[in-house]
Each structure stands twice: as C-alpha cells, then as structure tokens.
Design a protein around this motif. Structure first.
Motif, PDB file in Angstrom:
ATOM      1  N   SER A 140      53.174  68.986  27.191  1.00  0.00           N
ATOM      2  CA  SER A 140      52.752  67.692  26.669  1.00  0.00           C
ATOM      3  C   SER A 140      51.985  67.855  25.363  1.00  0.00           C
ATOM      4  CB  SER A 140      51.883  66.975  27.701  1.00  0.00           C
ATOM      5  OG  SER A 140      51.357  65.773  27.166  1.00  0.00           O
ATOM      6  N   LYS A 164      52.812  66.358  21.606  1.00  0.00           N
ATOM      7  CA  LYS A 164      51.912  65.423  20.932  1.00  0.00           C
ATOM      8  C   LYS A 164      51.436  65.950  19.585  1.00  0.00           C
ATOM      9  CE  LYS A 164      51.716  62.378  24.320  1.00  0.00           C
ATOM     10  NZ  LYS A 164      52.232  60.990  24.166  1.00  0.00           N
ATOM     11  N   LYS A 214      52.904  67.538  17.386  1.00  0.00           N
ATOM     12  CA  LYS A 214      53.880  67.398  16.298  1.00  0.00           C
ATOM     13  C   LYS A 214      53.689  66.087  15.546  1.00  0.00           C
ATOM     14  CE  LYS A 214      57.379  70.264  18.588  1.00  0.00           C
ATOM     15  NZ  LYS A 214      58.730  70.293  19.225  1.00  0.00           N
ATOM     16  N   GLU A 215      53.064  65.117  16.203  1.00  0.00           N
ATOM     17  CA  GLU A 215      52.737  63.845  15.560  1.00  0.00           C
ATOM     18  C   GLU A 215      51.229  63.633  15.692  1.00  0.00           C
ATOM     19  OE1 GLU A 215      55.062  60.733  17.227  1.00  0.00           O
ATOM     20  OE2 GLU A 215      56.979  61.771  16.929  1.00  0.00           O
ATOM     21  N   PRO A 216      50.465  64.234  14.789  1.00  0.00           N
ATOM     22  CA  PRO A 216      49.003  64.287  14.952  1.00  0.00           C
ATOM     23  C   PRO A 216      48.280  62.979  14.645  1.00  0.00           C
ATOM     24  CG  PRO A 216      49.649  65.339  12.905  1.00  0.00           C
ATOM     25  CD  PRO A 216      50.923  64.954  13.596  1.00  0.00           C
ATOM     26  N   THR A 217      48.612  61.947  15.400  1.00  0.00           N
ATOM     27  CA  THR A 217      47.846  60.709  15.291  1.00  0.00           C
ATOM     28  C   THR A 217      46.543  60.875  16.068  1.00  0.00           C
ATOM     29  OG1 THR A 217      48.850  59.756  17.270  1.00  0.00           O
ATOM     30  CG2 THR A 217      49.996  59.403  15.173  1.00  0.00           C
ATOM     31  N   GLU A 220      45.426  59.097  18.501  1.00  0.00           N
ATOM     32  CA  GLU A 220      45.670  58.971  19.943  1.00  0.00           C
ATOM     33  C   GLU A 220      46.296  60.237  20.510  1.00  0.00           C
ATOM     34  OE1 GLU A 220      48.158  56.137  23.104  1.00  0.00           O
ATOM     35  OE2 GLU A 220      48.158  55.685  20.949  1.00  0.00           O
ATOM     36  N   ASN A 221      47.272  60.785  19.782  1.00  0.00           N
ATOM     37  CA  ASN A 221      47.929  62.000  20.263  1.00  0.00           C
ATOM     38  C   ASN A 221      46.966  63.182  20.305  1.00  0.00           C
ATOM     39  OD1 ASN A 221      50.318  60.697  20.661  1.00  0.00           O
ATOM     40  ND2 ASN A 221      51.367  61.562  18.866  1.00  0.00           N
ATOM     41  N   GLN A 253      44.876  63.002  23.309  1.00  0.00           N
ATOM     42  CA  GLN A 253      45.606  63.423  24.507  1.00  0.00           C
ATOM     43  C   GLN A 253      45.787  64.938  24.535  1.00  0.00           C
ATOM     44  OE1 GLN A 253      49.219  61.124  24.566  1.00  0.00           O
ATOM     45  NE2 GLN A 253      48.171  59.209  25.046  1.00  0.00           N
ATOM     46  N   VAL A 254      45.948  65.540  23.363  1.00  0.00           N
ATOM     47  CA  VAL A 254      46.034  67.004  23.291  1.00  0.00           C
ATOM     48  C   VAL A 254      44.719  67.623  23.753  1.00  0.00           C
ATOM     49  CG1 VAL A 254      46.166  68.973  21.711  1.00  0.00           C
ATOM     50  CG2 VAL A 254      47.806  67.098  21.510  1.00  0.00           C
TER      51      VAL A 254
END
Length: 213
Positions: free
Chosen positions: A65, A69, A71-74, A76-77, A80-81
C-alpha cells in the motif's frame, strides 16, 4: 488430511523426543538438556507458524500500500504512507519479540544469577506455548500476586524449566474432556522461597511407573 488424530501424533512425537534424549548416556548432561530444549523449541516453532505468518502478511500488505501511495505524493497519500510505516514497525517489533523468546529459551547460556520477576518469565514463556494450547482448547489460569514476586535465579534456565513444565501440562490435558483442559500456574511466595505450581487435570503418572520417577 486427517486432523482427528493430530493430538495423539503430536504427543507421540514429544514422547519420542524425550525418550531419544534419555538414551544418550555418553553425552554430557548439559548437552543432552540443550538438545532436548532444541527439539521442544523446534516443535514450538512449527506450532508458531501461524503466529509468525500474521505479522508477515500485515507487513507485506501495508508495504504494498505504501509503495503505491508514495508514487503520488499528495498530502493524503503521504499521511497514509506514514500510517502504513507505523503499522509495519509495530508488526516487525512483534516478530522480533517472538524470535527473541525462542532464541532466549533455546540457546545455552552461562549461568547468570540475578533478580527475576516471575511475571516477566511467564510473559516470555506463555506466548511460546499458546499456539499449542489453542489448538487443543487448553486454557491457562494465572494466580500471580501483584506486584510480581522476584527471585534470584538464572533467567534463561528458569524460562527453560517453565517452558517444559507448561508444555507438559498442556500435553497432559490435550486429550481430556473440555472441562478438564485447564492449566493453573500459581505463584506462592514464602518467607525465604517462592513456590511455582503448574497444575493440570491430566491422568498423571501410572502407579507402575512411579518407582522409576
């Protein structure tokens, strides 16, 4: 696969291990004891496979997971990481505790006597036996005063003794009726000593074998 006879087969294997150890007359007693401990721990490791696979599965799932996540470092992501990494850390620590307990009980050690809390010994030993107890529906009942009594002893050797006693008690009641599948571990402090009772409701030693015990 016929699982109905698993308790009998497991108990037979344990008896074979102990009988084999008893035939090693030419081997120093300390080495025989160590070999017997390794055999017991080997069986425990097989029984703990499920306990180990759970945190490993969690680590892999959260790692997958996190890799997705990141790979798209927003914001929110990344949050979660961070949560996934925290979970991985907790599960890795759980694995480390399990392996440390097995390592501590299985390895020979030079005697080091120091104050030891009985509750700490039980905290290390019981998780090693719980998979076997759960398989046969055996419940533990603890009667340990708080704060836990302490005694001066070699911690590793004490844990090895407790491991053998508790495992033997579980095996003794594994084939009993459900209401008899209980093992009581009771700590009774005295003025200058501490009694640790491991009580089961198994059939006990046949009278014909008592003279040889």
């Amino acid at each position: 696969m016929d699982r109905a006879n698993e308790p009998e087969r497991d108990l037979e294997r344990s008896a074979e291990v102990r009988n084999a150890a008893q035939t090693l007359d030419d081997v120093p007693l300390e080495e025989v004891a160590h070999l017997e401990r390794l055999a017991v721990v080997g069986q425990l490791c097989a029984e703990m496979a499920h306990e180990i696979s759970q945190p490993l599965t969690a680590i892999r799932m959260f790692a997958d997971s996190a890799l997705g996540k990141i790979k798209e470092p927003t914001a929110e992501n990344l949050s979660q990481v961070e949560e996934a990494l925290a979970t991985i850390y907790v599960q890795a620590a759980r694995l480390q505790q399990l392996t440390s307990r097995v390592h501590g009980v299985s390895c020979p050690s030079q005697q080091t006597r120091q104050p030891v809390a009985i509750s700490d010994v039980l905290d290390n030993v019981l998780p090693l036996v719980e998979p076997l107890a759960e398989r046969y529906g055996v419940e533990f009942e603890l009667d340990v005063p708080q704060p836990s009594p302490r005694l001066v002893a070699d911690r590793v050797q004490l844990e090895q003794v407790m491991l053998n006693l508790v495992r033997n008690a579980v095996e003794a009641v594994a084939l009993q009726s459900p209401e008899r599948r209980r093992v009581l571990i009771r700590v009774v402090p005295g003025d200058r000593s501490i009694a640790i009772d491991v009580v089961d409701r198994g059939e006990g030693i046949p009278e014909s074998n008592l003279p040889h015990v």
